[in-house]
Write an enzyme that holds these catalytic residues in place. Structure first.
Site, mmCIF file in Angstrom:
data_model
loop_
_atom_site.group_PDB
_atom_site.id
_atom_site.type_symbol
_atom_site.label_atom_id
_atom_site.label_comp_id
_atom_site.label_asym_id
_atom_site.label_seq_id
_atom_site.Cartn_x
_atom_site.Cartn_y
_atom_site.Cartn_z
ATOM 1 N N TYR A 1 -2.233 -1.193 10.461
ATOM 2 C CA TYR A 1 -2.268 -1.498 9.027
ATOM 3 C C TYR A 1 -1.039 -0.966 8.307
ATOM 4 O O TYR A 1 -0.337 -1.727 7.617
ATOM 5 C CB TYR A 1 -3.537 -0.909 8.402
ATOM 6 C CG TYR A 1 -3.569 -1.024 6.895
ATOM 7 C CD1 TYR A 1 -3.560 -2.274 6.284
ATOM 8 C CD2 TYR A 1 -3.585 0.107 6.087
ATOM 9 C CE1 TYR A 1 -3.575 -2.392 4.902
ATOM 10 C CE2 TYR A 1 -3.606 -0.009 4.704
ATOM 11 C CZ TYR A 1 -3.600 -1.260 4.110
ATOM 12 O OH TYR A 1 -3.613 -1.379 2.749
ATOM 13 N N SER B 1 0.858 -1.205 0.000
ATOM 14 C CA SER B 1 0.000 0.000 0.000
ATOM 15 C C SER B 1 0.881 1.238 0.000
ATOM 16 O O SER B 1 2.003 1.209 0.524
ATOM 17 C CB SER B 1 -0.871 0.025 1.254
ATOM 18 O OG SER B 1 -1.494 1.299 1.372
HETATM 19 N N1 LIG Z 1 -8.596 -0.730 -1.824
HETATM 20 C C1 LIG Z 1 -7.617 0.084 -1.556
HETATM 21 O O1 LIG Z 1 -7.781 1.323 -1.605
HETATM 22 C C2 LIG Z 1 -6.236 -0.438 -1.209
HETATM 23 C C3 LIG Z 1 -5.185 0.489 -1.136
HETATM 24 C C4 LIG Z 1 -3.910 0.016 -0.842
HETATM 25 C C5 LIG Z 1 -3.700 -1.323 -0.615
HETATM 26 N N2 LIG Z 1 -4.739 -2.190 -0.675
HETATM 27 C C6 LIG Z 1 -4.457 -3.608 -0.405
HETATM 28 O O2 LIG Z 1 -5.006 -4.404 -1.451
HETATM 29 C C7 LIG Z 1 -5.401 -5.682 -0.945
HETATM 30 C C8 LIG Z 1 -6.841 -5.971 -1.363
HETATM 31 O O3 LIG Z 1 -7.671 -4.943 -0.866
HETATM 32 P P1 LIG Z 1 -9.163 -4.701 -1.399
HETATM 33 O O4 LIG Z 1 -9.390 -3.237 -1.404
HETATM 34 O O5 LIG Z 1 -9.398 -5.477 -2.632
HETATM 35 O O6 LIG Z 1 -9.971 -5.295 -0.164
HETATM 36 P P2 LIG Z 1 -11.321 -6.149 -0.102
HETATM 37 O O7 LIG Z 1 -12.221 -5.815 -1.228
HETATM 38 O O8 LIG Z 1 -11.793 -5.980 1.312
HETATM 39 O O9 LIG Z 1 -10.797 -7.626 -0.311
HETATM 40 C C9 LIG Z 1 -9.980 -8.233 0.656
HETATM 41 C C10 LIG Z 1 -9.826 -9.687 0.278
HETATM 42 O O10 LIG Z 1 -9.040 -10.304 1.308
HETATM 43 C C11 LIG Z 1 -9.750 -11.430 1.784
HETATM 44 N N3 LIG Z 1 -9.527 -11.604 3.222
HETATM 45 C C12 LIG Z 1 -9.704 -10.707 4.221
HETATM 46 N N4 LIG Z 1 -9.421 -11.263 5.404
HETATM 47 C C13 LIG Z 1 -9.072 -12.553 5.140
HETATM 48 C C14 LIG Z 1 -8.701 -13.652 5.956
HETATM 49 N N5 LIG Z 1 -8.636 -13.575 7.292
HETATM 50 N N6 LIG Z 1 -8.398 -14.821 5.351
HETATM 51 C C15 LIG Z 1 -8.464 -14.943 4.003
HETATM 52 N N7 LIG Z 1 -8.826 -13.949 3.187
HETATM 53 C C16 LIG Z 1 -9.130 -12.768 3.749
HETATM 54 C C17 LIG Z 1 -11.221 -11.172 1.477
HETATM 55 O O11 LIG Z 1 -11.870 -12.395 1.238
HETATM 56 P P3 LIG Z 1 -13.122 -12.931 2.119
HETATM 57 O O12 LIG Z 1 -14.005 -11.765 2.392
HETATM 58 O O13 LIG Z 1 -13.724 -13.978 1.216
HETATM 59 O O14 LIG Z 1 -12.480 -13.509 3.290
HETATM 60 C C18 LIG Z 1 -11.153 -10.399 0.168
HETATM 61 O O15 LIG Z 1 -11.138 -11.283 -0.935
HETATM 62 C C19 LIG Z 1 -5.192 -5.610 0.575
HETATM 63 O O16 LIG Z 1 -3.962 -6.217 0.914
HETATM 64 C C20 LIG Z 1 -5.143 -4.119 0.856
HETATM 65 O O17 LIG Z 1 -4.398 -3.814 2.007
HETATM 66 C C21 LIG Z 1 -6.008 -1.781 -0.955
#
Ligand SMILES: NC(=O)c1ccc[n+]([C@@H]2O[C@H](COP(=O)([O-])OP(=O)(O)OC[C@H]3O[C@@H](n4cnc5c(N)ncnc54)[C@H](OP(=O)(O)O)[C@@H]3O)[C@@H](O)[C@H]2O)c1
Length: 251
Positions: free
Chosen positions: A156, A143
């Site tokens: 985080y 991130s």
């Molecule tokens: N969106 C942003 O703005 C952003 C910015 C910077 C970095 N990121 C990074 O990008 C990645 C994805 O983020 P996103 O925005 O796509 O989030 P998201 O839509 O909330 O998706 C998160 C994913 O992680 C899985 N997950 C969460 N807890 C888990 C657990 N305990 N065991 C297994 N799977 C788990 C969820 O699956 P289930 O619900 O099926 O468990 C879901 O598929 C993360 O690492 C986040 O830190 C995101």
């Protein structure tokens, strides 16, 4: 910049939604047999069905990544479906709000277990096989807050800084054996349908105004960067941090 990845296999953690789902779609579209994973079996099954409908190869392995054991079990189950894993994408992550004094031990552990411990033990379990075969790729989804730090999400942002350090250590350790380890650092990414829903929210407008791109990113834009790092187009790229953040890191 889109060398096919035909015949390769990938485990994409957290691919039941958001960025991970887009990564699974893009990799499958390039010919990769993708193991979709997450806790939610319904969304996992839907992802697999949609990838297959589009002509790709995918299977779902359910996992709640909260411990070393859960990571090891996921690695074993993923390998038992595809025979081997050539590409590991450590994408699953949780990002709860919380300043230091408001962060409970439970919250701290939940963040570090999923964001740091799970990638650590997935690499420990899967990369030795890549080393034996003389090639493979790991892409860690970090991130933009890893470097900037986020006092309102301090567990985080520090967990992503830890993941960045692991990216460097693994690139040094495994690169000489042909396994490339890199990182993509997304900025604020919001799926298209959600962007429409928050269009009038002043906090969303402020977030957009704060970055040179003047907009949120889309999951697909992160997925394309991951696919690049996983492919031979990035054959000379080791230990890199690819910012896909609309310029947040320089704002
Ligand atoms: N969106 C942003 O703005 C952003 C910015 C910077 C970095 N990121 C990074 O990008 C990645 C994805 O983020 P996103 O925005 O796509 O989030 P998201 O839509 O909330 O998706 C998160 C994913 O992680 C899985 N997950 C969460 N807890 C888990 C657990 N305990 N065991 C297994 N799977 C788990 C969820 O699956 P289930 O619900 O099926 O468990 C879901 O598929 C993360 O690492 C986040 O830190 C995101």
């Amino acid at each position: 910049m889109s060398t096919p990845l035909n015949g390769k296999t990938a485990l994409v953690t957290g691919s039941t939604s958001g960025i991970g789902r887009a990564i699974a779609d893009v990799l499958a579209n390039r010919g990769v047999h993708v193991i979709v994973s997450g806790r939610n079996t319904e969304r996992g099954a839907r992802a697999v069905a949609e990838i297959r409908e589009a002509g790709g190869k995918a299977d779902f392995v359910q996992a709640d990544l909260t411990s070393a054991d859960s990571a090891r079990t996921l690695a074993e189950q993923a390998r038992s479906v595809t025979g081997q894993i050539d590409i590991l994408v450590n994408n699953a992550g949780v990002f709860p709000e919380g300043a230091t004094a408001d962060t409970t031990e439970e919250l701290f552990d939940a963040v570090y277990n999923t964001n740091v411990k799970a990638p650590f033990f997935l690499v420990a379990e899967l990369v030795p096989g890549m080393v034996e075969r003389g090639g493979g790729a790991v892409v860690n989804v970090s991130s933009f807050v890893a470097d900037k730090a986020a006092p309102d999400r301090v567990a985080y942002s520090s967990s992503k800084a830890a993941l960045n350090n692991l990216t460097k250590a693994w690139a040094k350790q495994y690169g000489p054996s042909g396994v490339r380890v890199n990182s993509v650092a997304p900025g604020a990414v919001v799926p298209e349908e959600v962007q429409a829903a928050i269009a009038d929210d002043p906090r969303a407008a402020a977030a957009v105004d704060a970055v040179p791109a003047r907009r949120f990113g889309l999951p697909r834009e992160i997925a394309e960067a991951v696919a690049y790092l996983a492919s031979d187009d990035a054959a000379f790229v080791h230990g890199a941090f690819l910012n896909v953040d609309g310029g947040a890191s320089v704002a």
